[in-house]
Design an enzyme around this catalytic site. Sequence first.
Site, short mmCIF file in Angstrom:
data_model
loop_
_atom_site.label_atom_id
_atom_site.label_comp_id
_atom_site.label_asym_id
_atom_site.label_seq_id
_atom_site.Cartn_x
_atom_site.Cartn_y
_atom_site.Cartn_z
N ASN A 9 -27.59 44.79 1.80
CA ASN A 9 -26.36 44.94 1.03
C ASN A 9 -26.68 44.44 -0.37
O ASN A 9 -26.74 43.24 -0.60
CB ASN A 9 -25.24 44.11 1.67
N TRP A 10 -26.89 45.39 -1.27
CA TRP A 10 -27.33 44.99 -2.61
C TRP A 10 -26.24 44.38 -3.47
O TRP A 10 -26.50 43.83 -4.52
CB TRP A 10 -27.91 46.22 -3.33
N LYS A 11 -24.99 44.55 -3.04
CA LYS A 11 -23.86 44.06 -3.85
C LYS A 11 -23.93 44.71 -5.25
O LYS A 11 -24.34 45.85 -5.35
CB LYS A 11 -23.85 42.53 -3.89
N HIS A 95 -15.96 43.85 3.46
CA HIS A 95 -16.81 42.70 3.14
C HIS A 95 -15.92 41.57 2.62
O HIS A 95 -14.93 41.82 1.94
CB HIS A 95 -17.86 43.09 2.09
N GLU A 97 -16.23 39.67 0.21
CA GLU A 97 -16.04 39.70 -1.25
C GLU A 97 -14.95 40.70 -1.62
O GLU A 97 -14.19 40.48 -2.56
CB GLU A 97 -17.39 40.02 -1.94
N GLU A 167 -19.92 38.01 9.46
CA GLU A 167 -20.46 37.27 8.33
C GLU A 167 -19.58 36.07 8.01
O GLU A 167 -18.58 36.19 7.30
CB GLU A 167 -20.51 38.18 7.09
N GLY A 173 -24.77 33.89 0.89
CA GLY A 173 -25.32 33.55 -0.42
C GLY A 173 -25.46 32.06 -0.65
O GLY A 173 -25.69 31.61 -1.76
N SER A 213 -27.14 34.70 4.73
CA SER A 213 -28.44 34.07 4.51
C SER A 213 -29.51 34.45 5.55
O SER A 213 -30.35 33.63 5.93
CB SER A 213 -28.29 32.55 4.40
N GLY A 234 -27.92 40.27 2.20
CA GLY A 234 -27.72 40.35 0.76
C GLY A 234 -28.98 40.01 0.00
O GLY A 234 -29.88 40.84 -0.19
N GLY A 235 -29.09 38.75 -0.42
CA GLY A 235 -30.19 38.29 -1.28
C GLY A 235 -31.58 38.73 -0.84
O GLY A 235 -32.38 39.20 -1.66
P1 PGA Z 1 -26.61 36.94 1.88
O1 PGA Z 1 -25.39 37.99 1.86
O2 PGA Z 1 -27.65 37.52 2.80
O3 PGA Z 1 -27.09 36.90 0.45
O4 PGA Z 1 -26.08 35.66 2.39
C1 PGA Z 1 -24.96 38.63 3.03
C2 PGA Z 1 -23.81 39.55 2.75
O5 PGA Z 1 -22.90 39.17 2.00
O6 PGA Z 1 -23.76 40.69 3.26
#
Ligand code: PGA
Length: 251
Positions: A9-11, A95, A97, A167, A173, A213, A234-235
């Site tokens: 998930n590149w955001k 998500h 966010e 999640e 993050g 994470s 994500g990251g």
């Molecule tokens: P993260 O993000 O791996 O950077 O914790 C996960 C996500 O929000 O999908």
Amino acid sequence: MRTPIIAGNWKMNNNPEDTTNFVEAVKNQLPDSSKVEAVIAAPAVDLPALLAAAKGSNLHTAAENCYFENAGAFTGETSPLVLSQMGINYVVIGHSERRDYFHETDEDINKKAHAVFANQMTPIICCGESLETREAGQAEEWVQRQVTAALKDLSAAQVASLVIAYEPIWAIGTGKTATSDQAQEICHVIRETVKSLYDEETSDKVRIQYGGSVKPANVKELMSKPDIDGGLVGGASLQPDSFLQLVNYQD
Ligand code: PGA
């Protein structure tokens, strides 16, 4: 048998050129889709580049969001119909966010799930509790409620085919991964929720990811848990090397 699914998930990161370069770097080293499904969810502005570069490879494509109407006066939104016409496979919806910063409700997420199916794509539906909710001992109940609301009026066949990503917000993050036991516990609750809403066959088929994470160092341990069928990352999905280590975690 559920096919594992690891999705980056590149955001709001990467431009079309970065996207092309990333896919070129990974596309010949991806696992066979019958072994592990490798997915990248990219920003809407990068999707044409993602699709062009991924063509003919084992990389599956996802949008990070869409609206629940196909067309009309909805300035700034992304049409699920057009995503489908472009050839997108999955859409991440709900998500945390989106829920927190853009005020998406359970009802919006349910409408989006229906719209994604109506356009022959597959939703990856996110859920997860905040630290406050976990500390109040209400994580299970919170996630059960989110999942129940997101699945409202979907058929058993649709639910069997979709992906649910657990999640916990406190692990996103932050570098603070849920332990594999904590992740398994809630993923199991999600499967039981699907079983009580539908039936055992449906709950056996639905794929459940853990996100928060996830990185090459912990993916194997998380994936060893019986109710964890994948990761939403994500990251650690932003660099080709790291993404390749994640999707090839079985090697
Ligand atoms: P993260 O993000 O791996 O950077 O914790 C996960 C996500 O929000 O999908």
